[in-house]
Structure formats: structure tokens, C-alpha cells
Design an enzyme around this catalytic site. Structure first.
Site, PDB file in Angstrom:
ATOM      1  CD  GLU A   1      -3.794 -60.599  16.936  1.00  0.00           C
ATOM      2  OE1 GLU A   1      -3.073 -61.788  17.123  1.00  0.00           O
ATOM      3  OE2 GLU A   1      -4.900 -60.453  17.383  1.00  0.00           O
TER       4      GLU A   1
ATOM      5  CB  CYS B   1      -5.374 -52.598  26.406  1.00  0.00           C
ATOM      6  SG  CYS B   1      -6.136 -51.342  26.768  1.00  0.00           S
TER       7      CYS B   1
ATOM      8  N   GLY C   1      -5.669 -51.447  22.565  1.00  0.00           N
ATOM      9  CA  GLY C   1      -5.258 -50.385  23.048  1.00  0.00           C
ATOM     10  C   GLY C   1      -6.356 -49.232  23.238  1.00  0.00           C
TER      11      GLY C   1
ATOM     12  CB  CYS D   1     -15.743 -57.079  19.328  1.00  0.00           C
ATOM     13  SG  CYS D   1     -15.723 -55.573  20.667  1.00  0.00           S
TER      14      CYS D   1
END
Length: 370
Positions: free
Chosen positions: A93, A113, A162, A336
Site C-alpha cells: 500500500e 514489516c 516496513g 498512520c
């Protein structure tokens, strides 16, 4: 037969090396950068200031391939979120946030991640692999093509899926292209890398790249940060804070930005603010307070507006430049800490999370027709 090369996957020095291997002068590398990144052309036959023999030579030895657009969502506030499909069918994304005279592109660096921060949806989805240079800069290439006027990319933040510094080579090469005059031409002040605190890579970045640095802090002490960011058990605050203090020379007027997610009852009390003031007492910095963005399955809740306001005032009264980041794109899970993508988790972390919660929280994303 020699395997063809994706030119998007080459750093500038590597592109120059490729050009030299084709028996061409180095200025051809500049021409290719302009065609690919500034003009968005991937078909060599359309690169009209290159000779026909060289265009044929390029088509035989190389190609330009970017990720594919799988899905798009647009928030009520104008935020765009794209799901990009990679060659191995994993999906990542990327988010674009328009704001008055600026447009910020939030770029991913990994499929999932490698870290497992407790307040972040991406970490709960697990990890597959690092992105290639082509897949990182390809997000910028695609976003620039997909955005319609008046939207324009003025800033790039490596704050997507990530931990960027765990994919150092590809990320730094991509940021170099973002700042290159013949590619995207962004100022070093407008390209920001955000890290959870990979100390050795931070030291290397300081020497090798002039980009702006943001650090995901989120806690004023090691005990709490160990819970929120497990990486802190390896690189603790007594290593991180001195490095941030001296990251930029005092004469440069540049400083590190600390990001601090506001989680109700966990890190948002007045005692936490005072502890943060002591921690950062001699560190030139800015502080961004980020209201926690919820995701399915989390027990965390966002701090109240009142608590955030009191926390901010305490920091500002102590002399810290502190702002509250306005939540954008939360109605499309683009804010976020909400990015998830769609990919195969090689770590088993997502399945353990699902079993613990009793649900699968890998959200489907409705498509916008193109």
C-alpha cells in the site's frame, strides 16, 4: 541468452554502468532518467532523442517495469490509497496526502514489516521480504501518473509499510532518485526517512544521505518502549537519543523529528510528558504527536483531545516545537499505522495474531474502476 534488466531497478551509478556496457556515452543515462522518471515513458520506441539503433539495443537488453495498480480508494478528505501488485503477486500500500500547497506521498519499503510494533497494523500482518529499488521508486512513478491535477507530489516520506533501514541499499538508492534533478527533483528537506531506531544503519545514513530524519519514539522510557517497539530491546534509548542529538551538525539548523503516537492511558499522561522533556532536554528536535489510529483487533485506544492538548502544551511550555498531526485517510484505513497490504506472511506472525484474536483482520479493499 543474457537475462534482460529492469532499468527501474538500477541506481544512477548502476545505470551508468549499464550504459557503458552497451558502448554508449554516459550522457545517455541522464536521457534515460528523464524519459523514465520525468516524462513517465517506459516504451523505448517513444524515446525520440535516442537513435533508433540504440532504442533497439535497449529493447533487446532491458525493459522498464513498475508495479501494477490493483485497487484504489479515495478518502472524504482527499487522501488517496493505492494497493499495488508486485511481480510475485504480493501487494503493498502507498498513500498520498494532499494538504493546501503540498502533497505528501507515503512510500512502503517492505512487503509487511520485519518489526512488530504493538500499535501498528502492518506489524500484525507479518513479513514477506524487502522491496526492490524498482518496487520502491515504482510507487513514486505510479503515483505521479495516477494523480490528477491539481494534486502534485511535493514531499515523500518513507513511512509506509516496513522499516526502511532494514532495506538500506534499495531505500537509499530510491531516495537518491527522488532527489535527482533529472528524475523527481525533490529537495533533501522534502524527502524524509522514518525509522524505529536501527542504530548502525542510522549512523551510515548520516554519512551517506542528506535526507531528513524522523524517529518513531512513542515512549519516554525503555520499559514502555520495549512494549511498543520490541526493537528497543536491542537498540535502547541510551543509544538512540545521543545519536539523534548529534545527527545533524549544530550549525546546520536541521534537526530530527520525533514521532509520538498518543495512546490513551499508556503514554499520554502529564508524567509521561515531563519524562519526555527530561529525555530530550538537550536534543535539537521537533515533536509530532500522532493520535492513535485504531485497527481491528487492537486493545489500544486513542488519547482524548483534551489529553493530547495538555500533553502538547506541557512540551511547548518547555520550549519544544510540538505539533499534533491531523489524522488523514482513516476512513479508508490509510492513516498512520493502518497500512496492511495483501501478502503471504513468511513469519507466521499474522496467523498467531489471528488465532489470538479469533478473527482474520486482513481487510478487503473496495476497488475504484479505471
Amino acid at each position: 541468452m543474457t537475462e534482460k534488466i529492469n532499468l527501474l531497478n538500477l541506481s544512477e551509478p548502476e545505470l551508468q554502468g549499464f550504459i557503458a556496457s552497451q558502448g554508449q556515452p554516459l550522457y545517455r543515462a541522464t536521457q534515460l532518467l528523464q524519459w523514465i522518471h520525468q516524462r513517465g515513458v517506459t516504451d523505448f520506441s517513444l524515446m525520440t532523442d535516442l537513435s533508433k539503433p540504440f532504442r533497439q539495443q535497449l529493447s533487446e537488453a532491458s525493459f522498464v517495469r513498475v508495479p501494477e495498480l490493483a485497487l484504489e480508494r479515495v478518502s472524504a478528505d482527499g487522501t488517496h490509497k493505492w494497493l499495488f501488485r508486485l511481480a510475485d503477486n504480493n501487494k503493498i500500500e502507498t498513500v498520498f496526502i494532499p494538504d493546501r500547497k503540498r502533497g505528501t506521498l507515503c512510500v512502503s519499503s517492505q512487503v509487511g514489516c520485519a518489526l512488530n510494533c504493538s500499535f501498528c497494523a502492518t506489524g500484525k500482518e507479518g513479513f514477506n521480504r524487502n522491496l526492490t529499488l524498482a518496487e520502491i521508486i515504482g510507487q513514486v512513478w505510479l503515483a505521479a501518473r495516477l494523480l490528477k491535477s491539481p494534486y502534485k507530489i511535493t514531499n515523500v516520506v518513507m513511512m509506509g509499510m516496513g522499516e526502511p533501514l532494514l532495506n538500506y541499499e534499495a531505500v537509499v538508492a530510491a531516495m537518491h532518485l527522488m532527489m535527482h534533478d533529472h528524475a523527481y527533483g525533490l529537495s533533501k528537506y522534502r524527502v524524509t526517512l522514518s525509522t524505529s531506531g536501527v542504530i548502525p544503519a542510522m549512523r551510515r545514513l548520516r554519512e551517506e544521505s542528506p535526507v531528513s530524519l524522523a524517529v518513531s519514539l512513542h515512549a519516554p522510557n525503555d520499559a514502555l518502549r520495549n512494549v511498543l517497539i520490541p526493537l528497543n530491546k536491542k537498540y535502547s534509548l541510551d543509544q538512540l537519543i545521543p545519536l539523534c542529538r548529534d545527527y545533524y551538525s549544530r550549525g546546520s539548523k536541521r534537526c530530527v523529528t520525533f514521532e509520538y503516537v498518543m495512546i490513551e492511558g499508556m503514554n499520554d499522561r502529564l508524567i509521561d510528558a515531563k519524562q519526555l522533556i527530561r529525555l530530550l532536554a538537550d536534543v535539537p528536535c521537533k515533536i509530532n504527536l500522532i493520535p492513535f489510529n485504531s485497527f481491528q483487533g487492537t486493545a489500544y485506544r486513542c488519547s482524548t483531545e483534551s489529553a493530547i492538548s495538555v500533553f502538547q502544551k506541557c512540551l511547548m511550555d518547555a520550549g519544544f516545537n510540538t505539533r499534533v498531526r491531523r489524522t488523514r485517510g482513516d476512513d479508508i484505513a490509510g492513516a498512520c499505522g493502518q497500512l496492511a497490504g495483501q501478502f503471504h506472511d513468511r513469519t507466521g506472525r499474522h496467523q498467531r495474531w489471528v488465532q489470538k484474536q479469533g478473527h482474520d483482520f486482513n481487510r478487503p479493499i473496495p476497488a475504484i474502476d479505471h
